[in-house]
Enzyme design. Structure first.
Site, PDB file in Angstrom:
ATOM      1  N   GLU A   1      34.129  53.494 -22.452  1.00  0.00           N
ATOM      2  CA  GLU A   1      35.584  53.604 -22.506  1.00  0.00           C
ATOM      3  C   GLU A   1      36.171  52.666 -23.556  1.00  0.00           C
ATOM      4  O   GLU A   1      35.462  51.806 -24.089  1.00  0.00           O
ATOM      5  CB  GLU A   1      36.170  53.286 -21.128  1.00  0.00           C
ATOM      6  CG  GLU A   1      35.740  51.936 -20.576  1.00  0.00           C
ATOM      7  CD  GLU A   1      36.877  51.114 -20.026  1.00  0.00           C
ATOM      8  OE1 GLU A   1      37.915  51.046 -20.716  1.00  0.00           O
ATOM      9  OE2 GLU A   1      36.713  50.526 -18.941  1.00  0.00           O
TER      10      GLU A   1
ATOM     11  N   LYS B   1      47.542  53.253 -23.339  1.00  0.00           N
ATOM     12  CA  LYS B   1      46.506  53.310 -22.315  1.00  0.00           C
ATOM     13  C   LYS B   1      46.484  54.752 -21.815  1.00  0.00           C
ATOM     14  O   LYS B   1      47.456  55.228 -21.223  1.00  0.00           O
ATOM     15  CB  LYS B   1      46.827  52.348 -21.170  1.00  0.00           C
ATOM     16  CG  LYS B   1      45.796  52.364 -20.049  1.00  0.00           C
ATOM     17  CD  LYS B   1      46.190  51.367 -18.957  1.00  0.00           C
ATOM     18  CE  LYS B   1      45.183  51.368 -17.823  1.00  0.00           C
ATOM     19  NZ  LYS B   1      45.570  50.396 -16.752  1.00  0.00           N
TER      20      LYS B   1
ATOM     21  N   ALA C   1      43.239  56.971 -10.043  1.00  0.00           N
ATOM     22  CA  ALA C   1      42.719  58.291 -10.404  1.00  0.00           C
ATOM     23  C   ALA C   1      41.261  58.225 -10.830  1.00  0.00           C
ATOM     24  O   ALA C   1      40.587  59.261 -10.909  1.00  0.00           O
ATOM     25  CB  ALA C   1      43.564  58.895 -11.529  1.00  0.00           C
TER      26      ALA C   1
ATOM     27  N   LYS D   1      37.735  46.683 -10.025  1.00  0.00           N
ATOM     28  CA  LYS D   1      38.458  45.508 -10.484  1.00  0.00           C
ATOM     29  C   LYS D   1      38.613  44.569  -9.285  1.00  0.00           C
ATOM     30  O   LYS D   1      38.813  45.014  -8.151  1.00  0.00           O
ATOM     31  CB  LYS D   1      39.831  45.896 -11.029  1.00  0.00           C
ATOM     32  CG  LYS D   1      39.796  46.812 -12.260  1.00  0.00           C
ATOM     33  CD  LYS D   1      39.271  46.092 -13.471  1.00  0.00           C
ATOM     34  CE  LYS D   1      39.551  46.856 -14.762  1.00  0.00           C
ATOM     35  NZ  LYS D   1      38.945  48.197 -14.824  1.00  0.00           N
TER      36      LYS D   1
END
Length: 304
Positions: free
Chosen positions: A25, A86, A141, A159
């Site tokens: 990513e 983002k 998501a 996270k």
């Protein structure tokens, strides 16, 4: 394969030759880390993939074009752009239509990887169920994307400021197989142990590759998740992580930060609380994940 996704030359050649490829990513480049650490970490991650004899495929949006396999110059452009968005999966149609630049999140990366035939995706930490999801309905998501795309996501857990136990419950509801690399305890991003037990321990890449192929043979079309604990010598102790997370969440609430700005804000708050130690840990864990991801991609290639 969707022709609207532009493949980098190295990635295209690797896929044509059926060599191992690892998708990466770029939201960590555009929002997750400050310059120049963001570019240094991205390059180190690519090298970690190459050290495992796999080809890295950095995914991003440039000038409205979805690219799988950014070149060095394209990575530099994305990592130095003050206007890069983002890009979540839901944002892709708009950003492409507007001709924008953006770093892609887990969901957008998995969408791209799956359409390109890449079976391993490496990230730092996934989004998950937030601590206040019972009233806010704040569920990343990322989790639906992991469930819905036939890829193995390699991460160091959620996270740190997510509710780990609730996230694993959600993944169970979504029928996502979850394994942990050489442990039975799910990792906690900056720390190696979240305190949450997971029943499936994987000690080598071949085990997970065999399970993934077995799923394909019986018609399972979803993804899998592999939690990889950060090496203990590079991680934060659990109490430091907890204190930093508590501080960051309190600041988030005090300043009424929400939406796309929440994650970058929390990462910065943890960075400040730990005097930069969290950034060192973040860089270490993404490189470690990349090495494990390369092993997995090679094992999947052999089992094809």
């Amino acid at each position: 394969m969707t022709t609207a996704i532009r493949l980098g030359e190295e990635v295209r050649d690797a896929l044509d030759d059926r060599r191992p490829v690892v998708a990466l990513e770029t939201s960590i480049v555009t929002q997750g880390m400050p310059y120049p650490t963001n570019l240094e970490a991205a390059r180190a991650t690519q090298e970690a993939v190459r050290s495992g004899r796999a080809v890295p495929a950095l995914i991003g949006v440039l000038g409205g074009e979805l690219v799988c396999g950014l070149s060095g110059e394209e990575l530099e452009r994305l990592g130095t752009s003050p206007d890069a968005d983002k890009v979540q999966l839901r944002d892709l149609p708009r950003i492409v239509a507007e001709g924008g630049d953006g770093g892609v999140t887990v969901g957008a990366s998995l969408f791209t990887a799956a359409h390109c035939g890449i079976e391993v995706f490496v990230t730092g930490g996934i989004g998950g169920v937030s601590p206040g999801a019972g009233t806010s309905f704040d569920i990343s998501a990322d989790l639906q994307a992991i469930a819905g795309h036939p890829c193995i996501t390699v991460c160091a857990g959620t996270k740190a400021f997510m509710d780990v136990a609730a996230t694993l419950e959600y993944l169970e509801t979504a029928s996502v197989p979850v394994a942990v690399w050489r442990s039975n305890r799910f990792p906690w991003f900056y720390s190696s142990d979240s305190g949450v037990e997971v029943g499936w321990r994987v000690d080598d890449a071949g085990q997970l590759a065999d399970a993934f192929r077995s799923g394909q043979r019986i018609g399972y079309e979803g993804g899998m998740l592999l939690g990889v604990p950060i090496p203990a010598e590079h991680g934060l102790d659990a109490q430091t992580t907890q204190d930093a997370v508590d501080y960051a969440l309190n600041e988030l609430d005090r300043q009424s930060i929400a939406g796309k700005e929440a994650t970058p804000f929390l990462l910065q708050a943890v960075f400040e609380y730990t005097d930069g130690a969290s950034l060192v840990a973040n860089t270490s864990l993404i490189e470690h994940n990349a090495r494990v991801g390369a092993e997995l991609a090679s094992a999947l290639t052999k089992s094809r």
